[in-house]
Design a protein around this motif. Structure first.
Motif, PDB file in Angstrom:
ATOM      1  N   ASP A 104       0.893  -1.273   0.081  1.00 48.34           N
ATOM      2  CA  ASP A 104      -0.061  -0.276  -0.032  1.00 48.34           C
ATOM      3  C   ASP A 104       0.866   1.167  -0.091  1.00 48.34           C
ATOM      4  N   MET A 107       2.495   1.523  -3.358  1.00 47.11           N
ATOM      5  CA  MET A 107       1.732   2.015  -4.552  1.00 47.11           C
ATOM      6  C   MET A 107       1.289   3.574  -4.391  1.00 47.11           C
ATOM      7  N   LYS A 108       1.527   4.153  -3.293  1.00 48.78           N
ATOM      8  CA  LYS A 108       1.311   5.479  -2.945  1.00 48.78           C
ATOM      9  C   LYS A 108       2.427   6.168  -3.593  1.00 48.78           C
ATOM     10  N   SER A 110       4.863   5.060  -5.597  1.00 52.63           N
ATOM     11  CA  SER A 110       5.028   4.877  -7.139  1.00 52.63           C
ATOM     12  C   SER A 110       3.625   4.606  -7.661  1.00 52.63           C
ATOM     13  N   PRO A 111       2.744   5.481  -7.859  1.00 56.87           N
ATOM     14  CA  PRO A 111       1.592   5.102  -8.262  1.00 56.87           C
ATOM     15  C   PRO A 111       1.474   4.276  -9.927  1.00 56.87           C
ATOM     16  N   GLY A 112       0.768   3.335  -9.893  1.00 58.57           N
ATOM     17  CA  GLY A 112       0.620   2.585 -11.070  1.00 58.57           C
ATOM     18  C   GLY A 112       1.824   1.731 -11.344  1.00 58.57           C
ATOM     19  N   ASN A 113       2.809   1.406 -10.262  1.00 57.60           N
ATOM     20  CA  ASN A 113       3.826   0.489 -10.576  1.00 57.60           C
ATOM     21  C   ASN A 113       3.333  -0.908 -10.878  1.00 57.60           C
ATOM     22  N   GLU A 117       1.537  -3.689  -7.913  1.00 55.48           N
ATOM     23  CA  GLU A 117       0.193  -3.756  -8.277  1.00 55.48           C
ATOM     24  C   GLU A 117      -0.103  -5.187  -8.451  1.00 55.48           C
ATOM     25  N   LYS A 151      -4.898   1.111  -9.981  1.00 55.35           N
ATOM     26  CA  LYS A 151      -4.819   2.247 -11.203  1.00 55.35           C
ATOM     27  C   LYS A 151      -4.677   1.729 -12.271  1.00 55.35           C
TER      28      LYS A 151
END
Length: 235
Positions: A104, A107-108, A110-113, A117, A151
């Motif tokens: 969690d 992902m915050k 590095s969004p969309g990694n 994910e 995402k």
């Protein structure tokens, strides 16, 4: 894996020995030497901190891997990879809650990694399937819903399809179980049929959300067609 140091530099012998061991694929020796070097330089070598985490993981010293990945995260060095490495080590330690918290946070940061994910989606897909097989619809849905919040569109579709399949299968099972009383207890059969139809409609809602994201997806098309056919049949 690491830059060589001149012999007179503090920790040079340890770091260079670690580099040589790594090149020889002697990861235990690389870890021992790099860890000794990092103590000398008080962990002030970001690439070596990260590399030490990597070799710790290779020799299955997961506690040490977590320690050095944490340092790497604090340094914001190879951030996404450090979060993936830490989560992988925590999974090996069977520390599921900490693994999920790490994913969690990653992902915050590095969004969309995709790697982060993928780990997240895989965990909740397996959990959802386990609860679904056990007949726990609510917990299965809770886990599948987590996937829809990612995402990446393909994961969202996977989550919505899983939810659609969950409710469609539950509706189909209700109808199957009610079939023997279709002629002997019509009122009860109709009540069960109504429950099934509501589940089919719920499944259609999730399938439609998947379809809005990927209209050309063949699995989505097949699910929508299957649900529509069943709803038409029960109309």
């Amino acid at each position: 894996m690491g830059t060589a140091l001149f012999a007179q530099t503090p920790g040079a012998a340890e770091k260079n020995a670690g580099n040589a061991a790594y090149k020889a694929k002697n990861y235990a020796e690389a870890f021992k030497n790099w860890e000794a070097y990092l103590k000398i330089v008080e962990n002030k070598d970001n690439p070596c901190v990260y590399n030490t985490a990597v070799v710790a993981q290779r020799i299955k010293n997961y506690e040490a891997a977590v320690k050095y990945y944490d340092l790497s995260i604090a340094n914001r060095y190879k951030l996404a990879s450090s979060y993936v490495g830490k989560a992988t080590a925590l999974r090996a330690l069977k520390k599921t809650d900490e693994m999920l918290a790490t994913l969690d946070a990653g992902m915050k940061a590095s969004p969309g990694n995709m790697k982060l994910e993928t780990m997240y989606a895989t965990h909740f897909l397996k959990e959802g399937q386990t609860f679904q097989k056990a007949g726990n619809e609510a917990k299965a849905a809770e886990n599948y819903m987590k996937i829809t919040e990612l995402k990446t569109k393909s994961f969202q579709v996977q989550g919505f399809l899983s939810l659609a399949g969950l409710y469609f299968n539950d509706g189909a099972k209700i109808l199957q179980d009610a079939t023997p009383i279709a002629t002997t207890d019509r009122a009860k059969y109709d009540a069960e049929k109504a429950k099934a139809v509501e589940l089919f409609k719920k499944a259609k809602g999730y399938a439609t959300q998947a379809q809005s994201l990927e209209p050309a997806n063949e699995d989505v098309k097949a699910m929508v067609s299957q649900i529509d056919a069943e709803l038409a049949k029960q109309a």
